[in-house]
Design an enzyme around this catalytic site. Structure first.
Site, short mmCIF file in Angstrom:
data_model
loop_
_atom_site.label_atom_id
_atom_site.label_comp_id
_atom_site.label_asym_id
_atom_site.label_seq_id
_atom_site.Cartn_x
_atom_site.Cartn_y
_atom_site.Cartn_z
N LYS A 22 0.83 -1.21 0.00
CA LYS A 22 0.00 0.00 0.00
C LYS A 22 0.87 1.26 0.00
CE LYS A 22 -1.78 1.78 4.00
NZ LYS A 22 -1.57 3.21 4.21
N ASN A 23 1.82 1.32 0.92
CA ASN A 23 2.55 2.58 1.08
C ASN A 23 3.55 2.86 -0.04
OD1 ASN A 23 1.00 3.20 3.25
ND2 ASN A 23 2.52 2.63 4.80
N ARG A 92 -4.34 9.76 3.34
CA ARG A 92 -3.12 10.48 3.69
C ARG A 92 -2.27 10.76 2.44
NH1 ARG A 92 -0.99 13.60 7.39
NH2 ARG A 92 1.23 13.32 7.64
N CYS A 116 -5.56 7.97 8.68
CA CYS A 116 -5.93 7.49 10.02
C CYS A 116 -5.62 8.54 11.07
CB CYS A 116 -5.15 6.22 10.36
SG CYS A 116 -5.68 4.79 9.43
N ARG A 121 0.16 14.38 12.90
CA ARG A 121 0.62 14.14 11.54
C ARG A 121 0.78 15.41 10.70
NH1 ARG A 121 -2.06 8.83 9.02
NH2 ARG A 121 0.05 8.49 8.31
N PRO A 122 1.63 16.34 11.16
CA PRO A 122 1.83 17.56 10.38
C PRO A 122 2.57 17.27 9.07
CG PRO A 122 3.45 17.44 12.14
CD PRO A 122 2.52 16.27 12.32
N ILE A 123 2.55 18.25 8.14
CA ILE A 123 3.31 18.08 6.90
C ILE A 123 4.34 19.21 6.75
CG2 ILE A 123 1.57 16.72 5.66
CD1 ILE A 123 0.79 19.35 4.18
N ASP A 304 3.67 0.49 12.13
CA ASP A 304 2.44 -0.07 11.55
C ASP A 304 2.18 -1.50 12.00
OD1 ASP A 304 2.24 2.33 10.23
OD2 ASP A 304 3.04 1.58 8.34
N ILE A 326 6.59 6.89 17.21
CA ILE A 326 6.33 7.65 15.97
C ILE A 326 5.05 8.49 16.07
CG2 ILE A 326 6.17 7.49 13.43
CD1 ILE A 326 8.79 6.23 14.41
N ARG A 396 -9.20 -0.09 3.40
CA ARG A 396 -8.33 0.88 2.74
C ARG A 396 -6.95 0.31 2.51
NH1 ARG A 396 -7.57 5.20 6.59
NH2 ARG A 396 -5.67 5.19 5.41
N1 EPU Z 1 6.21 14.26 10.79
C1 EPU Z 1 6.36 15.57 11.08
N2 EPU Z 1 6.36 16.48 10.06
C2 EPU Z 1 6.21 16.09 8.77
C3 EPU Z 1 6.07 14.73 8.47
C4 EPU Z 1 6.08 13.84 9.52
O1 EPU Z 1 6.49 15.97 12.24
O2 EPU Z 1 6.21 16.95 7.89
C5 EPU Z 1 6.18 13.27 11.87
C6 EPU Z 1 4.80 12.65 12.00
O3 EPU Z 1 3.95 13.42 12.81
C7 EPU Z 1 5.12 11.31 12.63
C8 EPU Z 1 6.45 10.96 12.00
O4 EPU Z 1 7.02 12.18 11.56
O5 EPU Z 1 5.32 11.48 14.00
C9 EPU Z 1 6.35 9.95 10.88
O6 EPU Z 1 5.79 10.57 9.80
P1 EPU Z 1 6.03 10.01 8.33
O7 EPU Z 1 6.05 11.18 7.40
O8 EPU Z 1 7.13 9.04 8.28
O9 EPU Z 1 4.72 9.26 8.14
P2 EPU Z 1 3.65 9.43 7.07
O10 EPU Z 1 4.18 9.81 5.75
O11 EPU Z 1 2.59 10.28 7.63
C10 EPU Z 1 3.94 6.89 6.30
C11 EPU Z 1 2.93 5.82 6.12
C12 EPU Z 1 2.41 5.40 7.47
C13 EPU Z 1 3.56 4.91 8.31
C14 EPU Z 1 4.67 5.96 8.39
C15 EPU Z 1 5.88 5.51 9.13
C16 EPU Z 1 1.97 6.40 3.99
C17 EPU Z 1 0.85 6.94 3.23
N3 EPU Z 1 1.86 6.36 5.30
O12 EPU Z 1 3.22 7.94 6.96
O13 EPU Z 1 1.50 4.35 7.23
O14 EPU Z 1 3.10 4.65 9.62
O15 EPU Z 1 5.02 6.39 7.07
O16 EPU Z 1 6.41 4.37 8.54
O17 EPU Z 1 2.96 5.96 3.42
C18 EPU Z 1 -0.22 2.88 7.77
O18 EPU Z 1 0.03 2.29 6.71
O19 EPU Z 1 -0.99 2.40 8.64
C19 EPU Z 1 0.42 4.16 8.03
C20 EPU Z 1 0.00 4.99 8.97
#
Ligand code: EPU
Length: 417
Positions: A22-23, A92, A116, A121-123, A304, A326, A396
């Site tokens: 998925k990811n 997401r 989820c 989960r900021p960007i 995960d 995380i 999903r």
């Molecule tokens: N974070 C920030 N700022 C950012 C981005 C991330 O502070 O701009 C923090 C997040 O708040 C979190 C950590 O960094 O505490 C991890 O964030 P990351 O960006 O790695 O996660 P993500 O992109 O939101 C992806 C997967 C998640 C998986 C994580 C970690 C996708 C769509 N989602 O999320 O998948 O948990 O990487 O491996 O690829 C799932 O599949 O159940 C899932 C949640």
């Protein structure tokens, strides 16, 4: 609304074949927009997150053909228009359209992504990366307008090794002028899959899978064929199912190296498993030893799999501690496991699990994707019947989960209510 009903206690015997990740797929699909030609993706899982991305692609004018696991995307007639909130918030990974559209058209207008509810989960790191490449980011409430006259290679350090930010910056940088270096990049296998895909299209990316990724901008990206890697989280989920109720259960089409941290923990617990090149065999074991687990970025123990393994930890002879590093809110499954008879206490960012527990079927709720997986695993071993509500979250991310478990002997069905 959909719910899953499971009658627990049945042995799992036979073969489960793992689907595409998925990811990875949710990044590869938006990334395909960067190509000026037709892109073919194979081993794409049939999950509702992919349907949602498809909806965005189609909204933008891309031509998408799906034939089983094969997806063909022709972006030659895409019109770069604002992506409405009702589609971006379905998942997401809609945030990957930020990097892809910015990279190709130097402008993107879209809303904050969904996904989820497991933390804030900021960007901010994605946006910081775009700004470092020369883009201007305007935030109005939930809406983002990001644009640049020109994207220029830059040296970017990520405060956290974020998967999303690493991929999004790669997408924005592949067509920027000059060299971009991402320091403290995430190292997850999904990042390697996306970088390989972009390179096949003509990009120049090195170092994916390490903490330093270098991207030399190119003018044009062309056609390519790429296979989505097997889903390591789906693999882990079914491996845990095997540790709970398996009898020589075969988990096929896997990359064992991607789930090494899980396999080591299972061996520490005393689980019987034999690992081969692309599959493993697993059987349930009595007298599991307690272990402590801390989630980490790859190659550490995946967040995960934290909720799915909690079900197994309720079966050990003793006390386990599980720390989540995380996400701030990834213990919503605990309330429901306790309702089923587990003994779990939440302490800040950790949980303490006292086992062994005898789980009983009852009505529970899938608050998020992996919480749902955890509760399905609990339902497989619980005495009597478990009803899991709001399983849309699970659909999903897990392809054909009902069929895959039914085929190996589980009594599980999906109901529309
Ligand atoms: N974070 C920030 N700022 C950012 C981005 C991330 O502070 O701009 C923090 C997040 O708040 C979190 C950590 O960094 O505490 C991890 O964030 P990351 O960006 O790695 O996660 P993500 O992109 O939101 C992806 C997967 C998640 C998986 C994580 C970690 C996708 C769509 N989602 O999320 O998948 O948990 O990487 O491996 O690829 C799932 O599949 O159940 C899932 C949640």
């Amino acid at each position: 609304m959909k719910q899953i009903r499971i009658s627990g206690g049945h042995v799992l015997e036979g073969t489960i074949r793992i689907s595409g990740a998925k990811n990875s797929a949710v990044a590869l699909v938006p990334a395909s927009l960067l190509s000026d030609e037709i892109v073919k993706l194979d081993n794409v899982p049939n999950i509702s997150d992919i349907d949602a991305l498809n909806e965005i692609l189609t909204f933008l004018g891309a031509k998408v053909k799906r034939n089983g696991e094969l997806m063909e995307i022709d972006s030659s007639e895409v019109e770069n228009k604002g992506i409405p909130e009702h589609i971006s918030k379905k998942l997401r990974a809609s945030y990957y359209f930020m990097g892809a559209l910015l990279g190709k058209y130097k402008k993107v207008e879209m809303y904050f992504p969904g996904g989820c509810s497991i933390g804030s989960r900021p960007i901010n790191l994605h946006l910081k990366g775009f700004e470092a490449l020369g883009a201007t980011v305007i935030e109005e409430g939930n809406k983002y307008t990001i644009y640049a006259e020109e994207l220029k290679g830059s040296h970017i350090y990520l405060d956290m090794a974020s998967v999303g930010a690493t991929i999004n910056i790669m997408l924005a940088a592949v067509k920027a002028t000059g060299l971009t270096i991402i320091e403290n990049a995430a190292k997850e296998p999904e990042i390697v899959n996306v970088a390989t895909f972009l390179n096949q299209m003509g990009a120049k990316i090195t170092g994916a899978g390490t903490s330093e990724i270098k991207i030399t901008g190119v003018d044009k990206l062309g056609s390519c064929y790429m296979e989505v890697i097997p889903d390591r989280i789906e693999t882990g989920t079914y491996v845990i199912a095997g540790a709970l109720r398996g009898k020589n259960l075969k988990i096929d089409n896997i990359i064992p190296e991607h789930i090494e941290a899980l396999l080591i923990k299972l061996k520490e617990m005393g689980v019987k498993l034999d690992v081969y090149e692309d599959h493993l065999m697993i059987s349930a074991t009595d007298n599991l030893k307690p272990v402590n687990i801390t989630t980490q970025v790859y190659p550490g123990f995946a967040t995960d799999l934290q909720q799915p393994i909690t079900t197994l930890l309720t079966m050990t002879n003793g006390t386990c501690q599980l720390e989540e590093t995380i996400y701030e809110n990834r213990f919503q499954n605990v309330e429901y496991l306790n309702k089923m008879g587990a003994d779990i206490t939440i302490k800040d960012q950790s949980i303490v699990i006292v086992g062994p527990s005898k789980l009983r079927g009852t009505t529970v709720k899938a608050t998020d994707l992996r919480a749902g997986a955890c509760l399905i695993l609990a339902g497989l071993i619980a005495e009597g019947e478990t009803v899991i509500e709001e399983v849309e979250h699970v659909l999903r991310g897990y392809e054909n989960i009902i069929e895959k478990l039914t085929d190996v002997g589980a009594k599980i069905k999906l109901e529309e209510i």
